[in-house]
Design a protein around this motif. Structure first.
Motif, mmCIF file in Angstrom:
data_model
loop_
_atom_site.group_PDB
_atom_site.id
_atom_site.type_symbol
_atom_site.label_atom_id
_atom_site.label_comp_id
_atom_site.label_asym_id
_atom_site.label_seq_id
_atom_site.Cartn_x
_atom_site.Cartn_y
_atom_site.Cartn_z
ATOM 1 N N GLU A 78 0.953 -1.136 0.042
ATOM 2 C CA GLU A 78 0.168 0.144 0.017
ATOM 3 C C GLU A 78 1.005 1.377 -0.091
ATOM 4 O OE1 GLU A 78 -3.051 -0.128 -0.453
ATOM 5 O OE2 GLU A 78 -2.897 -2.590 -0.182
ATOM 6 N N ASP A 79 1.951 0.982 0.442
ATOM 7 C CA ASP A 79 2.906 2.416 0.433
ATOM 8 C C ASP A 79 3.730 2.307 -0.710
ATOM 9 O OD1 ASP A 79 4.396 0.131 1.119
ATOM 10 O OD2 ASP A 79 5.461 0.983 2.947
ATOM 11 N N SER A 80 3.756 1.480 -2.052
ATOM 12 C CA SER A 80 4.471 1.792 -3.007
ATOM 13 C C SER A 80 4.521 3.043 -3.692
ATOM 14 C CB SER A 80 4.039 0.465 -4.012
ATOM 15 O OG SER A 80 4.866 0.503 -5.194
ATOM 16 N N GLY A 81 5.733 3.496 -4.087
ATOM 17 C CA GLY A 81 5.708 4.661 -4.796
ATOM 18 C C GLY A 81 5.338 4.796 -6.232
ATOM 19 N N LEU A 82 4.679 3.749 -6.633
ATOM 20 C CA LEU A 82 4.152 3.695 -7.996
ATOM 21 C C LEU A 82 2.733 3.714 -8.025
ATOM 22 C CD1 LEU A 82 6.473 1.044 -9.796
ATOM 23 C CD2 LEU A 82 6.673 3.488 -9.792
ATOM 24 N N TRP A 83 2.039 3.915 -6.915
ATOM 25 C CA TRP A 83 0.646 4.420 -7.129
ATOM 26 C C TRP A 83 0.232 5.673 -7.791
ATOM 27 C CZ3 TRP A 83 -3.334 1.314 -5.473
ATOM 28 C CH2 TRP A 83 -3.217 0.120 -4.742
ATOM 29 N N SER A 84 -0.606 5.645 -8.733
ATOM 30 C CA SER A 84 -0.822 6.850 -9.556
ATOM 31 C C SER A 84 -2.233 7.115 -9.838
ATOM 32 C CB SER A 84 0.009 6.974 -10.867
ATOM 33 O OG SER A 84 -0.473 5.694 -11.548
ATOM 34 N N PHE A 85 -2.659 8.197 -10.265
ATOM 35 C CA PHE A 85 -4.029 8.552 -10.481
ATOM 36 C C PHE A 85 -4.509 7.636 -11.612
ATOM 37 C CE2 PHE A 85 -2.470 12.702 -8.444
ATOM 38 C CZ PHE A 85 -3.694 12.671 -7.370
ATOM 39 N N MET A 86 -5.635 7.499 -11.650
ATOM 40 C CA MET A 86 -6.356 6.706 -12.593
ATOM 41 C C MET A 86 -6.710 7.374 -13.849
ATOM 42 S SD MET A 86 -9.747 4.070 -12.432
ATOM 43 C CE MET A 86 -10.506 5.244 -11.963
ATOM 44 N N ALA A 87 -6.136 6.786 -14.882
ATOM 45 C CA ALA A 87 -6.353 7.380 -16.325
ATOM 46 C C ALA A 87 -7.919 7.296 -16.818
ATOM 47 C CB ALA A 87 -5.475 7.310 -17.105
ATOM 48 N N PRO A 88 -8.483 7.932 -17.595
ATOM 49 C CA PRO A 88 -9.543 7.712 -18.095
ATOM 50 C C PRO A 88 -9.766 6.562 -18.909
ATOM 51 C CG PRO A 88 -9.357 10.200 -18.487
ATOM 52 C CD PRO A 88 -8.015 9.276 -18.009
ATOM 53 N N GLY A 89 -10.639 5.600 -18.815
ATOM 54 C CA GLY A 89 -10.694 4.274 -19.646
ATOM 55 C C GLY A 89 -9.571 3.376 -19.430
ATOM 56 N N GLU A 90 -8.993 3.695 -18.363
ATOM 57 C CA GLU A 90 -7.943 2.483 -17.823
ATOM 58 C C GLU A 90 -8.268 1.316 -17.621
ATOM 59 O OE1 GLU A 90 -4.342 2.244 -14.418
ATOM 60 O OE2 GLU A 90 -5.566 3.949 -14.494
ATOM 61 N N THR A 91 -7.498 0.008 -17.960
ATOM 62 C CA THR A 91 -7.965 -1.236 -17.591
ATOM 63 C C THR A 91 -7.254 -1.442 -16.173
ATOM 64 O OG1 THR A 91 -8.407 -1.938 -19.627
ATOM 65 C CG2 THR A 91 -7.807 -3.599 -18.198
ATOM 66 N N VAL A 92 -7.834 -1.701 -15.090
ATOM 67 C CA VAL A 92 -7.219 -1.974 -13.629
ATOM 68 C C VAL A 92 -7.129 -3.443 -13.775
ATOM 69 C CG1 VAL A 92 -7.671 -2.097 -11.238
ATOM 70 C CG2 VAL A 92 -8.658 -0.166 -12.663
ATOM 71 N N LYS A 93 -5.776 -4.008 -13.558
ATOM 72 C CA LYS A 93 -5.377 -5.326 -13.589
ATOM 73 C C LYS A 93 -5.380 -5.763 -11.979
ATOM 74 C CE LYS A 93 -3.426 -4.625 -18.099
ATOM 75 N NZ LYS A 93 -2.175 -4.778 -18.902
ATOM 76 N N ARG A 94 -5.101 -5.036 -11.196
ATOM 77 C CA ARG A 94 -5.130 -5.564 -9.839
ATOM 78 C C ARG A 94 -6.648 -5.700 -9.199
ATOM 79 N NH1 ARG A 94 -0.105 -5.972 -7.785
ATOM 80 N NH2 ARG A 94 1.493 -4.836 -8.920
ATOM 81 N N ASN A 95 -6.607 -6.448 -8.232
ATOM 82 C CA ASN A 95 -8.074 -6.879 -7.597
ATOM 83 C C ASN A 95 -8.079 -5.982 -6.438
ATOM 84 O OD1 ASN A 95 -8.648 -8.897 -9.162
ATOM 85 N ND2 ASN A 95 -7.631 -10.402 -8.114
ATOM 86 N N HIS A 96 -7.497 -4.764 -6.580
ATOM 87 C CA HIS A 96 -7.943 -3.565 -5.492
ATOM 88 C C HIS A 96 -7.400 -2.356 -5.781
ATOM 89 C CE1 HIS A 96 -3.705 -4.612 -4.185
ATOM 90 N NE2 HIS A 96 -3.738 -3.307 -3.770
ATOM 91 N N LEU A 97 -7.883 -1.089 -5.271
ATOM 92 C CA LEU A 97 -7.564 0.280 -5.549
ATOM 93 C C LEU A 97 -7.326 0.944 -4.524
ATOM 94 C CD1 LEU A 97 -10.356 1.716 -5.997
ATOM 95 C CD2 LEU A 97 -10.286 0.836 -8.468
ATOM 96 N N GLN A 98 -6.911 2.198 -4.649
ATOM 97 C CA GLN A 98 -7.171 3.073 -3.257
ATOM 98 C C GLN A 98 -8.190 4.120 -3.506
ATOM 99 O OE1 GLN A 98 -3.189 4.227 -2.290
ATOM 100 N NE2 GLN A 98 -2.680 2.259 -1.323
ATOM 101 N N LEU A 99 -8.799 4.639 -2.607
ATOM 102 C CA LEU A 99 -9.561 5.700 -2.781
ATOM 103 C C LEU A 99 -9.202 6.641 -1.408
ATOM 104 C CD1 LEU A 99 -12.256 7.545 -3.624
ATOM 105 C CD2 LEU A 99 -13.503 6.535 -1.597
ATOM 106 N N HIS A 100 -8.764 8.069 -1.946
ATOM 107 C CA HIS A 100 -8.029 9.074 -1.143
ATOM 108 C C HIS A 100 -9.298 10.149 -0.904
ATOM 109 C CE1 HIS A 100 -3.770 7.684 -1.436
ATOM 110 N NE2 HIS A 100 -4.366 6.975 -2.392
ATOM 111 N N SER A 101 -9.229 10.750 0.440
ATOM 112 C CA SER A 101 -10.391 11.619 0.687
ATOM 113 C C SER A 101 -9.329 12.778 1.499
ATOM 114 C CB SER A 101 -11.158 11.189 1.573
ATOM 115 O OG SER A 101 -11.994 12.349 2.235
ATOM 116 N N LYS A 102 -9.855 13.989 0.958
ATOM 117 C CA LYS A 102 -9.337 15.240 1.665
ATOM 118 C C LYS A 102 -10.354 16.293 1.941
ATOM 119 C CE LYS A 102 -7.847 18.528 -1.004
ATOM 120 N NZ LYS A 102 -6.878 19.690 -1.768
ATOM 121 N N ARG A 103 -10.394 16.640 3.337
ATOM 122 C CA ARG A 103 -11.431 17.354 3.723
ATOM 123 C C ARG A 103 -10.824 18.524 4.559
ATOM 124 N NH1 ARG A 103 -14.792 14.347 7.534
ATOM 125 N NH2 ARG A 103 -16.400 16.047 7.243
ATOM 126 N N GLY A 104 -11.496 19.431 5.072
ATOM 127 C CA GLY A 104 -11.167 20.516 5.958
ATOM 128 C C GLY A 104 -10.454 19.897 7.279
#
Length: 577
Positions: A78-104
């Motif tokens: 989960e702390d890999s330096g190669l996590w990047s923003f998902m591109a439009p129409g991207e094919t996700v090949k892993r069985n999980h992804l990350q959702l980031h949240s930013k609030r006040g």
């Protein structure tokens, strides 16, 4: 007061960074009547100047989706330096992804629900007022929900586990639903993402749960196949090289280029290669064992040697009338004194009677029956020799002009006929491409179809594709292997080569032996005067030795006569005395 506020803000920031979000997941099912294709295909909206995978959350908040690629050198975690923003129409090949949240900062934690829908698009016939029309509809729809709690500020990444889809790609829509909102799948909002999910087998979890289980897996699928195929390749490779009489002698540069090509292929086609290796991990051990066996046979099974072919050229002797022409002191020697008491300088490059020879080197090998064959490096030539096509030595002339050489880079020396313009002709073994005729005329002139070639080729390729799909999880790899074997076996026909030489008469061998025996003496000659002096000194020594031998013979004869008739006689005794 100000310090207290600053300390409180820092505490909230630290809490937002290190307090994990609570996550709970559940699966649901939905039918095509519950969620329409129009609802599923509704898109989200990103803020201005934001990455494509960012969605707004209130006035100052936002959500972002990040994915981790698959590859041979991609670090996991989960702390890999190669996590990047998902591109439009991207094919996700892993069985999980990350959702980031930013609030006040300073806001209370809130609960949210992440909903996902998996579906495929198909065409169906729909009855309308105007008749039957074909429309696209969503099929095989299944939903999934993930509950999470996010604090104020930056929240730790929320892991969203996806349903595995190894059989093929599916369309996925994901949305974020807050507490006051209705179902975000049936009531589309702006916080939605669309992507394609196709699970790679390289992303699946390892089945072993202990160090002993991993050790047993490695021993069964790596060590045993590697050892077995290495030993088998060494045994079979020795037999193959013995039949081909020499190894392919592939250059080290070719192996380096092949290694670079393998690395590039793994980088470009990692998903396909990883699927095969994960389905059949013993394939990697087999390839490694075969490669090691080939290298061992290649490097330690070479029994070839170098042969030197020499042709003395008589027509290249310079005209004795050519004298002079020396350009520097290094190019000239003094010859016999001239008539005026001086000396004449002659260019060594133009000296009369200079012997010139043509020579070429050929790699040879001796067969078990004593025949010799010319060897040329190359994999295809190696295959041709294995299939019986060789370039055997065909010598015309007296084989006594073949000289065995002890020491040095050459093992044999052949003297070629100096009176022949082309005493040697060599054509290495090769292959000719001969595709079978699918339509041919018989002896009566009737056109016939070669069903044997057609059906045999189709059956062989089909079997290769089927075996590749079952054993390697890749019908393409099986098709390539089967097609290569079929090409070498039925299309590429081996063509024998030839190596014909015309050897010199036997007296040339005796002449060369004489030259070699006197090479040291001739090399010490500096001028014609010294050669003349050496010659007469040797003749005088021979005459002196002959006279000494004659004197010794005369003396020995006189000694023998004197000893026999004078020295060994004793006086006779007188009987009367």
């Amino acid at each position: 007061m100000r310090r207290t506020v600053v300390a409180l803000c820092l505490a909230l920031v630290v809490a937002g960074l290190f307090v994990p979000a609570a996550v709970a997941q559940s699966d649901e099912q939905a039918t095509t009547t519950e969620i329409s294709l129009q609802q599923l295909q509704a898109g989200g909206e990103k803020p201005a100047n934001a990455p494509d995978s960012v969605r707004a959350s209130g006035t100052y908040g936002e959500y972002a989706v990040q994915t981790l690629p698959t590859g041979i050198w991609v670090p996991e975690g989960e702390d890999s330096g190669l996590w990047s923003f998902m591109a439009p129409g991207e094919t996700v090949k892993r069985n999980h992804l990350q959702l980031h949240s930013k609030r006040g900062y300073g806001l209370d934690a809130k609960n949210l629900t992440v909903r996902l829908a998996y579906y495929k698009v198909d065409e169906r016939a729909v009855q309308t007022e105007n008749g039957t029309v074909t429309r696209q509809v969503a099929t095989n729809v299944s939903t999934q929900s993930v509950s999470a709690t996010v604090p104020g500020g930056y929240s730790p990444p929320i892991r969203i586990d996806l349903k595995p889809h190894y059989d093929g790609p599916v369309n996925v829509v994901m949305c974020v639903q807050e507490e006051s909102e209705s179902n975000c799948l049936t009531n589309p909002t702006k916080t939605r993402w669309h992507f394609v999910h196709h699970s790679s087998k390289a992303a699946q979890g390892v089945q072993t749960t202990s160090a002993g289980g991993r050790l047993a897996w490695a021993f069964a699928f790596i060590v045993l196949p590697f050892s077995g195929f290495t030993a088998s390749t060494l045994f079979v490779g020795r037999k193959v090289v013995r039949k081909a009489r020499a190894s392919p002698d592939i250059s080290l540069l070719v192996w380096v280029l092949a290694l670079i090509g393998i690395v590039i292929a793994m980088l470009l086609f990692w998903d396909q290669i990883s699927n095969t290796l994960i389905t059949a991990p013993w394939v990697l051990a087999i390839l490694g064992g075969i490669l090691l066996g080939i290298l061992a046979v290649e490097w330690f099974g070479d029994e070839t040697y170098l042969a030197l072919f020499l042709r003395l050229r008589q027509s290249d002797a310079t005209d004795p009338s050519v004298l002079g022409g020396a350009t520097s002191d290094e190019d000239v020697v003094d010859v016999s004194p001239a008539t005026d008491g001086g000396s004449t300088k002659v260019n060594l490059e133009q000296a009369p009677g200079r012997l010139v020879a043509d020579a070429f080197v050929q790699r040879m090998v001796r067969g078990s029956d004593g025949t010799r064959s010319a060897i040329r490096s190359g994999f295809w030539k190696f295959i041709a020799r294995f299939r019986g096509a060789r370039a055997d030595l065909e010598a015309q002339g007296n084989l006594h002009t073949r000289i065995d050489v002890e020491g040095g880079p050459y093992s044999e020396l052949y003297l070629l006929d100096p009176e022949t313009d082309s005493p040697a002709a060599y054509q290495p073994e090769s292959h000719s491409i001969e595709f079978p005729e699918l339509r041919y005329k018989d002896d009566d002139g009737t056109m016939r179809t070669n069903w044997r070639a057609i059906l045999g080729g189709i059956a062989g390729l089909s079997a290769s594709y089927l075996l590749g799909s079952l054993l390697l999880d890749s019908g393409v790899i099986g098709l390539l292997v089967g097609g290569g074997i079929l090409f070498v076996w039925k299309v590429a026909a081996p063509v024998p080569g030839f190596f014909r030489v015309k050897l010199a008469p036997v007296h040339y061998g005796n002449a060369l032996a004489t030259i070699i025996n006197h090479a040291d003496k001739l090399g010490d000659v500096k001028s014609w005067d010294s050669l003349f002096e050496m010659h007469h000194r040797e003749k005088a020594a021979n005459k002196a030795d002959n006279k000494a031998l004659a004197g010794k013979a005369s003396a020995s004869q006189m000694d023998e006569i004197a000893e026999r008739y004078v020295g060994n006689q004793e006086p006779e005794e007188d009987d009367d005395e």
